[in-house]
Structures are given as structure tokens and as C-alpha cells.
Write an enzyme that holds these catalytic residues in place. Structure first.
Site, short mmCIF file in Angstrom:
data_model
loop_
_atom_site.label_atom_id
_atom_site.label_comp_id
_atom_site.label_asym_id
_atom_site.label_seq_id
_atom_site.Cartn_x
_atom_site.Cartn_y
_atom_site.Cartn_z
N ARG A 101 3.03 -21.27 5.30
CA ARG A 101 2.04 -20.63 4.44
C ARG A 101 0.64 -21.15 4.79
NH1 ARG A 101 4.48 -20.49 0.14
NH2 ARG A 101 2.74 -19.65 -1.07
N ALA A 135 2.34 -21.87 12.76
CA ALA A 135 1.72 -22.81 11.82
C ALA A 135 0.80 -22.09 10.84
CB ALA A 135 0.97 -23.87 12.60
N HIS A 136 0.21 -22.87 9.94
CA HIS A 136 -0.59 -22.26 8.87
C HIS A 136 -1.86 -21.59 9.38
CE1 HIS A 136 -2.56 -26.44 7.79
NE2 HIS A 136 -2.61 -26.20 9.07
N ASN A 137 -2.20 -20.50 8.73
CA ASN A 137 -3.45 -19.76 8.95
C ASN A 137 -3.47 -18.96 10.25
OD1 ASN A 137 -4.34 -21.23 6.66
ND2 ASN A 137 -5.04 -22.88 7.97
N GLN A 190 -0.82 -26.47 0.03
CA GLN A 190 -1.08 -25.25 0.80
C GLN A 190 -1.09 -24.07 -0.18
OE1 GLN A 190 -1.42 -25.53 4.56
NE2 GLN A 190 -1.98 -27.47 3.59
#
Lengths: 340, 340, 340
Positions: C218, C239-241, C198
Site C-alpha cells: 500500500r 513497493a509502495h507508491n 502507510q
């Protein structure tokens, strides 16, 4: 943070892929297809989106050979571009591994620390704990008595392992993870609850990854067991005596109650809940927030839950649920009368 | 980890049970009925499973006196074999209690540490915090200002207590627990949210056990309050101003919103959610994942939620939910017409 | 803990409010309207409850000027009494800010610590991390490489930030929070899962507050992004993004899956779950435990879920859900026949 730049030629060699274009081209970083510029690598995982190639400005792409004609620029060819992208991210990752050695502030009560392992600041390694070759124990992490941490494991900062927790090689635990806390075992009596000391441990396989703030409880008498290659997202909860088969994946916040047995190669969407003492066969998929209330012996996809509506509509419709059985009976009565 | 072996005679004496057989028989560990070997103790909690006695290889069993004829081997007799098993686990538990004293790496700003308490490595004990007789504060745990930790409490590693958190005697907090974080109180205004400083504390009773990574927030003006003998499993969330009555039990991942008042002797299955500002009477049971959306004033068992289906079937059926009210009306129209 | 006493006159001046009564009156603490005594301040936020003023014993009240005649005692007048109460709590809060300086037990590898910042015991500040003016990093907290902590941020004890996490000024993180752990990205292949490193970071705005034991991952390639003024309660998982707009509020235990985009000024009740890759517009409210399974482009209130019933009734009714589609078809058949 600045990624670790790669040349196209180096990427091809490291990833074992053929390529087209300038081997010396420097790619500073990886970026999504629609955002990548001339100094960046991107990838096309799903041929459905191949129309996006027309507007793509990436310096190079990872693509399937079948799309070679659709993209005029430099590229790496991969049968599985998404998998090749996954391997590429390891190369661009700028983080250096912490240096081997024990930080002077760490409290190490064991003599079984491999000399190539890295023990961070303020860690505590209890008596009899083994730390394998090249393993990293980050700052503030506590490893309990007689734990065994396999080679090349990575325990991020502020992880807690109770005693008798074993991790296979190359397993990754993210920060805030707690493994080996007592399972929820209490016997009811006239004067309240009597604690059942949890005498089992936890056995976790190789190449497992466990997300931040997850909890995996120790077994009551036998071990809670996680297979090889299992991946669990953040805030997962695994209760005592659970067994999870190899390569099963659980997205964020899944919850598995005591003594459930989960097969191999299962995939759980977010916040699936599994009740205790049931068995799930290999190859089952559960959609988000499913409550798995009974055993599943047939591979396939399962779901539970209601559907999102505007709240006024929702209240009006859900108010009917306590009379759904009655409605079935009324329809049966109508059918009977109509038949007569 | 190797359990602490016991002789049959010692067990009988420690547990206050009568027995049959060889008092000197050494039992190395406790094991489940179907797995136990001749060197192990097991138990039969539920007479429904008495047929399993025929194939049982355990060295000794804890059984109800009514089953004395069904089992030819050595045994301990208990009116409540499950409760006796719970007490026995404490004897087989191999873990030694940490030694009394303050680890040199701990930062202790209080002079109210009982001399028999154990303060682990890298702990921080803030000003004015009291640590009672025989209490254990494990590595990396932080105890805030003016906390009071009762006698024989056990705070596992990497627990965090904010200021003004009181624990009654013999209370156990598992790793990752956070108690006394700010309740979620913010006043909306034209420029966003203004924080409401949370001025209450947390008051937790005696013999409470709180599972790993649970969070209990401090009160807004008064205290968040947990009664005696309450047991909460991992990843429980208790919001500000909540009151929980004595001996109530919550399985993993339950969530109680602000100012809810929960009675005594309630039992929550996993991941029950309670909305704010409601009252639950004593002796209520909620099944797994119930959303407790209103007060309950009658003891009993309550549930909510849908049922698991194969996903295709689920999609087809749940798609109907937004028209359930309409269906009731259509059935009423049919009934009216048929009546006419 | 004893609150910080205030005089009525000081409160009026600090809060910018007009008042009636004795400026020298000492108010020891704030208390709820029905519990406050003569030495305490209280407030009436909702005029619906003005009948409670008759029995109120508070030493002074914060009330709306329209209610001046309903209350004979001392008072502060506020157009928004709840907001004024929120501001008042800051004055009564007894906690002193930790002193500036670096505790000798902290491990600080960065030279970018502002001289007015406070670094607690057993903290670790990695290379290149910036700690801004007046920021507080409490005991046991780990700040990763090249993080940037804005001025007057407050990181409570035992927080973990991975590398490349930025916090805007005045942001508060509660204990157990983990920010920057790896997003859940793995590519499936014949031999199991391959990790996608990530490579993005986390960017968090100003005046954000994040509750205890929350996790924010991240980004995979770009940053996970939290806007200014966002408030997240305990055990939130992002969560990511994910992108969250300014001033959005989430009550306890909300869960947002990868790449979801949430608008500004949204309010989530407890344990709402958002699936991945969807977009929620500004100004949306979700009721407790809603599963947000699709994008929302119209402001309003949305819900999902069933309704709580006595368990026998619930079993009988939910057992009908797998045949709900069939019931619709049977009613259609009845309607058709009746029409014929």
C-alpha cells in the site's frame, strides 16, 4: 480510506512539539508537500527542497525551526521533521485494532492466550503456544506448538509459524510470512539426498517488522536469530542459522544464505544476496542487488554488478568479458615492448 | 524445544552403525562439535577439522573409523558421518506426527481420503482429490480438484494446490507453497493481452521437498514436471512446462523460466536464474546468482556476475563497462602499430 | 484433467474464424504441434516453423490463410493464429466456475456481497468490503475492510487483501498474493527505526492478472497504482507508491522499488529490478535480470549484467574488474607514448 482527523494542538501535544498557529485547526489527513491542501498536514524533511514551501498549500507543516521564516502558515517545529512525520502517521491511521477475544471459528489448542489478545477467524493456535498481552493474530494465521508471541505483537492474516518460534514484544509480521520452515539441509549419498531434520528454532527480537511473503527458516541445531529493531521488507529470505544484529534494515527481496552472521545497524538496499558462512560487521551498507560473496570487516558501502545499457551496446561489451584477463595480459605485453 | 533423547545403543541399532562406549549412555540432543556438552551427541563430517576433537566435550560423536584413535570418548563409527548425522536427526526430532483423521473444521468434498491420513483444521479438499496412506495435510491447506497426494506426503500449513497436481509418495511441501497456478501465458493483440488458459497440470515425483513460499506453475498444454528426489529451497519459482531431472537440488530463491529442461543431479547455489526454452545436461553446478542464459551440454561448474567492491571503486570501474569493446579495439590498434 | 471437447464447427463459430473441413469433427483437447494426434487441435503461430506441418498428425490446426496450401487437413484460418489459440484455450478449459453463494464456513462481515458472487470455504470478508457481480473469492482468502472487488474478478485460494484495496473488473489474483501490506517506510532515529504508518491504499485496474505469491504494498500517503490490462507473473514485488501503466507485462520475480513510475506497454523479462524514485517511459523492454538503475526516457531495449562462463574462466576474468579503470588509464598512457 478516510484518515483520523487531528487538530494542530492535539498533534503538538501528542508529538511533544511546539507549534505556531491555530491550535483548533482541523487537519483531515497527511499528504505530500506538493499535493497537500488547506485541510491537510504535510512536512519538509530535507531543507534542500525548501523552495517548494513557496507554492505549498498545506494547512500546516512539520518543519525544522530554522525554516520558521520561510513558511508563513501554521506549523509544528521538529528537530527531525521526518521522524516527527513518522510519529504523526500513527495518529492519522484510521484502523481500529481488532477487539480482544477469540473468534468462534478459531481452533485454539493452547490455554496460554492472554485475555486481551485478539485471535481472528479461522486461526489455529497449537498446543503450548503463548499469545501475549494485547497481541493480534489475524484471520487464517497458524501458530505452531510452543511458539511464544510477545505482548502487542501483530501477526497479519495468513501468516504461518511452525513450532518453537519466539517473537519479542511489539513485533509485526505481514501476511504470507512463513517462519520456522525447515532449513535447506540434506546430506548427499549414493541414493540421493537424506533430509537433515532441522532441530533448532527461530528467535526474533522486539519491535521487529517482517514484510509480506518473507521466509525465515529454523536452525539446523541452534536457532536462527533476528535482533531487536530489525526491519525486513517483503519477500526477504533468511536461511537457517543466520544471525542478524539489532536495527539492521533490509529492503525488498534480500536473501541471506545459511549461517551468515550480519552485524548491527547495517542497511541493505533491495535484493542484496549474502552467501553462506560469512560475517558482516556492524554499520555496513550494500547497494541494490549486491552479491555479498565474502566477509566484510570494515564499515562502509559495498556494491557489485554491471551497469544498464541499450541492449545492443550491452551485448557488444559483455561479449568481451570472457577475454578481459587476456586483455590485461596484452596490455602488459604492449607496456613491456614499449619500455624495451 | 526439547529433543527426543536417545541412548548410544539405540542410536547404533537404529542407524546400523558399530559403536564404542556405554550403550546406556543417554544423549539428550544433537549439537555442533564446538558447542556440544557431555549430554549431547555431535559429529565430525570433515576430517580437515579433526584438530577440534581435542577440545570437544560431547558425550558421544559420530566419526569415521579412521579417526578412532583421535577421540577417546564414546562414539558411533560411520563411513559417511555426515549422512549418519542426517539419519540421526530424524531420531532426535521431537515432533509427533499429527493424528490420523479429519478435523471437524475441515471442508472435505472428496471421498478418496485414506483413513490413516491426517487432515488439519480449516483445510479444504476439493472433489476428486486423493489423499494417500499416512499423508498429512496441515491447517489451512487447500487441495484442488483431482489432485493426487501420494502416501506419507506432508503438506505443511497454508499450502495451496490448484487442480490436477500430482505428488509422488513421501513428498514434503512447506508453508506458503503454491503449485499449479497459471503459467504466464498471454498472447499480445491490438487491445492488450489475451490470456492463454493453462490446460496442463503439475507432476511431482517421490521424496521431493519444496521450500516455503515457492511457486510451481501448471503447464500450458503439457505438464510441468519435477523428478524424484528433487530438493528446492524456499521462494523457488518454477515456470510452466519446465522439466527438472531426478535429485537435482536448488538453494534458495532460484528461478526457472518457461519450458527450460534441467537435467538430473544438478546443483544450483542460491538465486540462480535460468532463461526459458533452454536445456541443461545432467551434473551441472551453477554458483550463486548465475544467470543461465544459454543451454549447457557439458557437465561442470558455471558462473556469471561481477565482484563485490567498495562502492566508490565499483562506480569508477563499472562506469568503464560501456566502453569495454572500444578498449579492445584500441588495444588492437596499439598492437598493430607496435608491430608495424 | 480431461479438457472440454469441441467440434470444429463450434470452434469456428465461437472464435469467429472461417474453417475448412468437417464441422462435426470432435477435438478432445489442444496439444503442441509436434505432439498432437488426430483427436487434437493444434496451431502454427510462427510461419518460420511451417516445415513442421509435413509431419503434423493433428486433427485440425489454427493457421494463417497464407499457409492454406501447406496443410491438407482440417483447419481454422486466423490472421493471428497465436491469438486465436489463446481464445481457444478458454473453450477447452474444463474447470467449472464455482457456484454462486457464500460457503457456510466463510466469515462475512459485509453486506455488500453481490448475490451472484461465490465466497469459498473459510474466507473472511471484512466490514464494508464490496464483492461485485460474478466475482469468485476462493477458499481461505481474506478481503480487508472497505476493499472493492470488481465484477467477475477471480481471487484464488489463500489470497490476502489488507484494507482499502480496489480491484477493477475481471482482475485475477493467484494464490498467495498479498496486496496492501505496509510499504517499507521507517524513519531513522537515535533509538532505531520509527514506523511510518502507510496511509495510502492500492488501486488496481481492470483485466489485471497477478501471479502467485506476489506482493503489492500500500502507498505511504497516496495509492500504489496498477493500470488496466497489466500482467505480473509469480513472486513479483511492487513497493509502495509505485505506478504501473496500462498493459505493461512483467515476467516472474520482477521487483520494483518505492515510488518508481513505469509507463504503458512495457515488457520486463524475468527478475528485472527497478530502483526507487525513477521514471520509465512507455514501450520499454528490459532483458532478464536487468538492474534498472536510472530513468529511461527513450523506448527501446535495455540490459545489464555479465555473461555466463565456465567458473574457472569466470573467476580469472571477474578478478580483473576492480582494475578495469586502471586498465583504461594504462591504455591511454600507451596511446600517448605511441603518439609521441
Amino acid at each position: 480510506m478516510v484518515q483520523r482527523a487531528q487538530t494542530l494542538g492535539d498533534l503538538a501535544r501528542e508529538l511533544g512539539l511546539s507549534f505556531r498557529g491555530d491550535a483548533a485547526r482541523v487537519l483531515q489527513s497527511i499528504a505530500p508537500l506538493t499535493a497537500a491542501n488547506e485541510q491537510q498536514l504535510s512536512f519538509l524533511a530535507n531543507p534542500k527542497f525548501k523552495a517548494q514551501l513557496a507554492d505549498c498549500s498545506a494547512g500546516a507543516l512539520i518543519i525544522h525551526p530554522d525554516l520558521a521564516e520561510q513558511w508563513a502558515g501554521d506549523c509544528l517545529f521538529a528537530d527531525n521533521p521526518y521522524l516527527a512525520y513518522a510519529s504523526a502517521t500513527a495518529l492519522f491511521d484510521p484502523l481500529d485494532k481488532p477487539r480482544a477475544g477469540i473468534h468462534p471459528s478459531a481452533v485454539v489448542l493452547s490455554d496460554k492466550i492472554h485475555k486481551t489478545a485478539s485471535i481472528g477467524a479461522n486461526c489455529v493456535i497449537e498446543e503450548g503456544a503463548e499469545i501475549g498481552e494485547g497481541a493480534v493474530i489475524s484471520h487464517g494465521t497458524v501458530v505452531g506448538r510452543e511458539c511464544r508471541i510477545g505482548a502487542f505483537c501483530y501477526l497479519h492474516a495468513n501468516v504461518t509459524l511452525y513450532h518453537d518460534v519466539w517473537l519479542g514484544r511489539e513485533t509485526v509480521l505481514h501476511s504470507g510470512v512463513v517462519i520456522g520452515g525447515d532449513g535447506f539441509g540434506f546430506a548427499p549419498g549414493k541414493n540421493g539426498w537424506t533430509k537433515i531434520h532441522q532441530l533448532g528454532g527461530v528467535r526474533i527480537g522486539e519491535r521487529v517488522e517482517i514484510g509480506a511473503a518473507s521466509t525465515i527458516d529454523r536452525g539446523a541445531l541452534e536457532h536462527t536469530t533476528i535482533g531487536n529493531g530489525v526491519i525486513l521488507d517483503d519477500q526477504t529470505h533468511i536461511a537457517h542459522n543466520v544471525v542478524i544484529g539489532d536495527n539492521t534494515a533490509m529492503a525488498g527481496c534480500c536473501q541471506v544464505a545459511g549461517s551468515a552472521v550480519i552485524g548491527k545497524n547495517c542497511t541493505f538496499a533491495g535484493n542484496v544476496g549474502v552467501v553462506g558462512h560469512i560475517t558482516i560487521c556492524d554499520g555496513v551498507h550494500f547497494t541494490a542487488r549486491t552479491v555479498v560473496s565474502k566477509s566484510v570487516d570494515t564499515p562502509g558501502t559495498y556494491s557489485s554488478g554491471s551497469v544498464m545499457m541499450e541492449s545492443g551496446q550491452w551485448r557488444k561489451n559483455t561479449a568481451r568479458l570472457p577475454r578481459l584477463d587476456e586483455l590485461f595480459r596484452r596490455v602488459m605485453a604492449l607496456e613491456k615492448k614499449q619500455k624495451d
